[in-house]
Every structure is written in C-alpha cells, then in structure tokens.
Design a protein around this motif. Structure first.
Motif, PDB file in Angstrom:
ATOM      1  N   ASP A   1      11.113  -1.368 -10.590  1.00 44.69           N
ATOM      2  CA  ASP A   1      12.564  -1.425 -10.755  1.00 44.69           C
ATOM      3  C   ASP A   1      13.250  -0.298  -9.978  1.00 44.69           C
ATOM      4  N   ASN A   2      12.719  -0.007  -8.775  1.00 46.89           N
ATOM      5  CA  ASN A   2      13.264   1.030  -7.888  1.00 46.89           C
ATOM      6  C   ASN A   2      13.320   2.414  -8.533  1.00 46.89           C
ATOM      7  N   ARG A   3      12.422   2.683  -9.455  1.00 46.77           N
ATOM      8  CA  ARG A   3      12.377   3.981 -10.123  1.00 46.77           C
ATOM      9  C   ARG A   3      10.937   4.476 -10.189  1.00 46.77           C
ATOM     10  N   LYS A   4      10.759   5.754  -9.874  1.00 53.18           N
ATOM     11  CA  LYS A   4       9.431   6.370  -9.927  1.00 53.18           C
ATOM     12  C   LYS A   4       9.166   6.865 -11.347  1.00 53.18           C
ATOM     13  N   HIS A   5       7.962   6.512 -11.868  1.00 52.13           N
ATOM     14  CA  HIS A   5       7.526   6.949 -13.192  1.00 52.13           C
ATOM     15  C   HIS A   5       6.228   7.734 -13.010  1.00 52.13           C
ATOM     16  N   VAL A   6       6.193   8.979 -13.444  1.00 54.99           N
ATOM     17  CA  VAL A   6       4.990   9.806 -13.324  1.00 54.99           C
ATOM     18  C   VAL A   6       4.042   9.452 -14.466  1.00 54.99           C
ATOM     19  N   ILE A   7       2.816   9.050 -14.083  1.00 55.31           N
ATOM     20  CA  ILE A   7       1.816   8.630 -15.066  1.00 55.31           C
ATOM     21  C   ILE A   7       0.968   9.816 -15.525  1.00 55.31           C
ATOM     22  N   HIS A   8       0.413  10.561 -14.573  1.00 56.95           N
ATOM     23  CA  HIS A   8      -0.440  11.711 -14.889  1.00 56.95           C
ATOM     24  C   HIS A   8      -0.331  12.680 -13.724  1.00 56.95           C
ATOM     25  N   SER A   9      -0.171  13.975 -14.010  1.00 55.70           N
ATOM     26  CA  SER A   9       0.092  14.901 -12.920  1.00 55.70           C
ATOM     27  C   SER A   9      -0.253  16.338 -13.271  1.00 55.70           C
ATOM     28  N   THR A  10      -0.640  17.092 -12.262  1.00 56.28           N
ATOM     29  CA  THR A  10      -0.719  18.539 -12.368  1.00 56.28           C
ATOM     30  C   THR A  10       0.430  19.171 -11.585  1.00 56.28           C
ATOM     31  N   ILE A  11       1.256  18.328 -10.955  1.00 54.30           N
ATOM     32  CA  ILE A  11       2.377  18.789 -10.139  1.00 54.30           C
ATOM     33  C   ILE A  11       3.683  18.757 -10.934  1.00 54.30           C
ATOM     34  N   SER A  12       3.901  17.703 -11.711  1.00 57.18           N
ATOM     35  CA  SER A  12       5.128  17.569 -12.489  1.00 57.18           C
ATOM     36  C   SER A  12       4.802  17.008 -13.872  1.00 57.18           C
ATOM     37  N   VAL A  13       5.827  16.737 -14.656  1.00 59.15           N
ATOM     38  CA  VAL A  13       5.648  16.304 -16.044  1.00 59.15           C
ATOM     39  C   VAL A  13       5.464  14.791 -16.108  1.00 59.15           C
ATOM     40  N   SER A  14       4.426  14.358 -16.828  1.00 59.69           N
ATOM     41  CA  SER A  14       4.158  12.928 -17.014  1.00 59.69           C
ATOM     42  C   SER A  14       5.143  12.354 -18.027  1.00 59.69           C
ATOM     43  N   GLU A  15       5.453  11.064 -17.881  1.00 60.30           N
ATOM     44  CA  GLU A  15       6.359  10.409 -18.822  1.00 60.30           C
ATOM     45  C   GLU A  15       5.634  10.098 -20.127  1.00 60.30           C
ATOM     46  N   ASN A  16       6.371  10.167 -21.233  1.00 59.30           N
ATOM     47  CA  ASN A  16       5.805   9.964 -22.568  1.00 59.30           C
ATOM     48  C   ASN A  16       5.065   8.648 -22.714  1.00 59.30           C
ATOM     49  N   ILE A  17       5.591   7.574 -22.141  1.00 57.84           N
ATOM     50  CA  ILE A  17       4.982   6.251 -22.355  1.00 57.84           C
ATOM     51  C   ILE A  17       3.578   6.147 -21.766  1.00 57.84           C
ATOM     52  N   TYR A  18       3.213   7.055 -20.845  1.00 57.67           N
ATOM     53  CA  TYR A  18       1.891   7.004 -20.222  1.00 57.67           C
ATOM     54  C   TYR A  18       0.936   8.074 -20.749  1.00 57.67           C
ATOM     55  N   ARG A  19       1.453   9.115 -21.374  1.00 57.26           N
ATOM     56  CA  ARG A  19       0.608  10.261 -21.751  1.00 57.26           C
ATOM     57  C   ARG A  19      -0.591   9.882 -22.602  1.00 57.26           C
ATOM     58  N   SER A  20      -0.411   9.013 -23.585  1.00 55.27           N
ATOM     59  CA  SER A  20      -1.522   8.671 -24.476  1.00 55.27           C
ATOM     60  C   SER A  20      -2.466   7.640 -23.865  1.00 55.27           C
ATOM     61  N   ARG A  21      -2.054   6.980 -22.787  1.00 50.91           N
ATOM     62  CA  ARG A  21      -2.860   5.912 -22.180  1.00 50.91           C
ATOM     63  C   ARG A  21      -3.568   6.332 -20.907  1.00 50.91           C
ATOM     64  N   ALA A  22      -3.218   7.460 -20.329  1.00 52.49           N
ATOM     65  CA  ALA A  22      -3.733   7.827 -19.009  1.00 52.49           C
ATOM     66  C   ALA A  22      -4.587   9.081 -19.069  1.00 52.49           C
ATOM     67  N   ASN A  23      -5.661   9.066 -18.287  1.00 53.22           N
ATOM     68  CA  ASN A  23      -6.434  10.283 -18.067  1.00 53.22           C
ATOM     69  C   ASN A  23      -6.981  10.253 -16.651  1.00 53.22           C
ATOM     70  N   VAL A  24      -7.369  11.413 -16.179  1.00 46.85           N
ATOM     71  CA  VAL A  24      -7.843  11.556 -14.803  1.00 46.85           C
ATOM     72  C   VAL A  24      -9.196  12.239 -14.814  1.00 46.85           C
ATOM     73  N   THR A  25     -10.093  11.738 -13.984  1.00 45.14           N
ATOM     74  CA  THR A  25     -11.379  12.391 -13.767  1.00 45.14           C
ATOM     75  C   THR A  25     -11.476  12.746 -12.288  1.00 45.14           C
ATOM     76  N   MET A  26     -12.153  13.845 -12.022  1.00 46.57           N
ATOM     77  CA  MET A  26     -12.307  14.293 -10.635  1.00 46.57           C
ATOM     78  C   MET A  26     -13.791  14.431 -10.330  1.00 46.57           C
ATOM     79  N   HIS A  27     -14.178  13.892  -9.204  1.00 46.40           N
ATOM     80  CA  HIS A  27     -15.533  14.001  -8.686  1.00 46.40           C
ATOM     81  C   HIS A  27     -15.395  14.515  -7.261  1.00 46.40           C
ATOM     82  N   LYS A  28     -16.474  14.734  -6.598  1.00 49.69           N
ATOM     83  CA  LYS A  28     -16.416  15.211  -5.220  1.00 49.69           C
ATOM     84  C   LYS A  28     -15.630  14.212  -4.364  1.00 49.69           C
ATOM     85  N   ASN A  29     -14.533  14.674  -3.791  1.00 50.64           N
ATOM     86  CA  ASN A  29     -13.670  13.886  -2.901  1.00 50.64           C
ATOM     87  C   ASN A  29     -13.098  12.621  -3.537  1.00 50.64           C
TER      88      ASN A  29
END
Length: 161
Positions: free
Chosen positions: A57-85
């Motif tokens: 809907d022409n609007r950016k929604h932050v799901i998960h981030s270390t740069i900015s604040v994630s939106e409430n609707i995604y916080r409980s549903r999203a997680n991030v894992t990091m592996h090599k590259n």
C-alpha cells in the motif's frame, strides 16, 4: 601532502568503500512460515547491521531490524538468524495479508557508502517450499569434494571386485 601518501589514502578508502554487497535475496515457505535468505559478500570484519522491511500500500513497514525500530505487528512473529554470509528472516504464520515487496538492507559498521539492499516480490501462491539442505549448499566445498572423490570411490569399488 606527499602524492604517494595521497594515492595510498585514496586506495585505502576505495578498498573499504564497499565493505559488503548483497548478492541475492530469495524467499520460500517452511511450513506456514516465510523464510527470506539475504546472501551477501563481506569484505570486512566490522559488525553487520540489517533491516528487513515490506512495502505494501505504498508504505514501508519495518519487520525486524538492528538499524531502526520494528513495527509492533511483526515483533512477535519475526526473528532473524545469521550464518556466514547469510542473514535469514523467519516470519511466522505467513498469510496473503503479508504479501508485498520485501527488502533486505545491510550495512557494515564504519561503511560510509550507505546501505546495500535487494528487493523481492513475495506472493504466497507462487512461493516454493524451502529445501531442507539449503544452508549446506552455501558452503559448496563439501559438494565439490564429493564430486571429485566419485572416480576414486569407483576405482576402489572396481579393485575390490
């Protein structure tokens, strides 16, 4: 300033200019969960920051981030894992209301050239199921070793006959 020193400084800055580069962004379904794989090439040991977002809907929604604040609707549903590259976003209970243009943005600490990013359009009915061994494929050295050893294994098998 000595011209040689000036050239050395410029070369050092140019070398560090692109500390990381997003190579690929892919999406797949793992059960009822969305997985986004953001693959990158990192040329520094500096810590990596990330942001996963969706545009709908022409609007950016932050799901998960270390740069900015994630939106409430995604916080409980999203997680991030990091592996090599690889930085993976896992979004639980993915539905058609979560369809849109997903973006992965990466930035290495002290990289002053800005974020590197990739977009992918995600539509639930068009997503493939995630491969069970996709993380193993990232490091293809084991596959290359296996392929190179096949003739040797066949020779051993022939000798034992």
């Amino acid at each position: 300033m000595n011209p040689t020193v000036g050239i050395a400084v410029i070369l050092t800055v140019l070398q560090a200019a692109h500390c990381q580069m997003v190579k690929d962004l892919s999406a797949c379904l793992l059960g009822q969960n969305l997985r986004l794989d953001c693959r990158y090439e990192n040329k520094t040991d500096n810590p990596l920051t990330y942001e996963f977002s969706i545009t709908k809907d022409n609007r950016k929604h932050v799901i998960h981030s270390t740069i900015s604040v994630s939106e409430n609707i995604y916080r409980s549903r999203a997680n991030v894992t990091m592996h090599k590259n690889l930085v993976c976003l896992h979004l639980q209970s993915f539905t058609t209301s979560d369809e849109g243009i997903y973006m992965c943005e990466l930035k290495a600490t002290n990289d002053y050239t800005g974020n590197q990013s990739r977009n992918i359009t995600v539509i639930k009915d068009k997503l493939e199921k995630c491969a069970g061994f996709s993380l193993l494929i990232q490091n293809t050295s084991w596959l290359l070793l296996l392929l190179l050893s096949l003739p040797l294994l066949q020779a051993v098998d022939f000798v034992s006959l």
